[in-house]
Scaffold this active site. Structure first.
Site, mmCIF file in Angstrom:
data_model
loop_
_atom_site.group_PDB
_atom_site.id
_atom_site.type_symbol
_atom_site.label_atom_id
_atom_site.label_comp_id
_atom_site.label_asym_id
_atom_site.label_seq_id
_atom_site.Cartn_x
_atom_site.Cartn_y
_atom_site.Cartn_z
ATOM 1 N N HIS A 184 6.692 0.505 -7.834
ATOM 2 C CA HIS A 184 5.911 -0.313 -6.909
ATOM 3 C C HIS A 184 4.982 -1.197 -7.722
ATOM 4 O O HIS A 184 4.797 -0.975 -8.913
ATOM 5 C CB HIS A 184 5.128 0.579 -5.934
ATOM 6 C CG HIS A 184 4.228 1.556 -6.612
ATOM 7 N ND1 HIS A 184 4.716 2.714 -7.211
ATOM 8 C CD2 HIS A 184 2.891 1.571 -6.818
ATOM 9 C CE1 HIS A 184 3.697 3.389 -7.730
ATOM 10 N NE2 HIS A 184 2.592 2.711 -7.514
ATOM 11 N N GLY A 185 4.421 -2.180 -7.069
ATOM 12 C CA GLY A 185 3.590 -3.152 -7.759
ATOM 13 C C GLY A 185 2.197 -2.646 -8.077
ATOM 14 O O GLY A 185 1.761 -1.607 -7.577
#
Length: 144
Positions: free
Chosen positions: A64-65
């Site tokens: 995920h970012g």
């Protein structure tokens, strides 16, 4: 109207990926293709991985970012990619990649569902062995 978080288009079965970077780019690419995030989000997923591994144990990684990637998120969404042969995440074998993009704080609820599903080793095996996208979607939908 908000998109569904996990659709058949977001589930990719039996992929062969060479290495962590390719795996993260592929998982993030599914989110880009299906309109959940902008291209820049994938770079933020790679940045996150440099800060701390997204390998969770049980053959699962949840790329995920970074926190500042929020501006690249268009809709909350998940991508699920199975790699039955496994892909190396710094010495750990990953067979299930779950890409996550959350709008606002929506990712917290999504993460808790993922945690419930992935805490059971038999569920991980079900995901790896799945022969249809629906099998994986149903597994996540069973969790309330």
């Amino acid at each position: 109207m908000a998109k569904d978080i996990l659709t058949k288009a977001n589930v990719h079965l039996n992929k062969k990926l060479n290495g962590k970077e390719e795996a993260i780019r592929y998982t993030g690419g599914v989110l880009v293709e299906n309109g959940y995030v902008k291209d820049a989000y994938v770079e933020k997923m790679l940045e996150r991985e440099e800060v701390t591994s997204t390998y969770m144990g049980n053959y699962v990684a949840i790329p995920h970012g970074t926190e500042d990637a929020k501006e690249s998120v268009l809709e909350t969404g998940l991508s699920v990619v199975t790699v039955p042969e496994g892909v190396d995440f710094d010495g750990n074998t990953v067979k299930v990649l779950i890409g996550i993009a959350g709008k606002g704080d929506e990712h917290l609820e999504v993460l808790s569902k993922i945690a419930i599903v992935c805490s059971e080793e038999e569920n991980i095996q079900k995901i790896v062995d799945a022969t249809s996208e629906e099998e994986i979607i149903d597994l996540f939908n069973e969790v309330n």
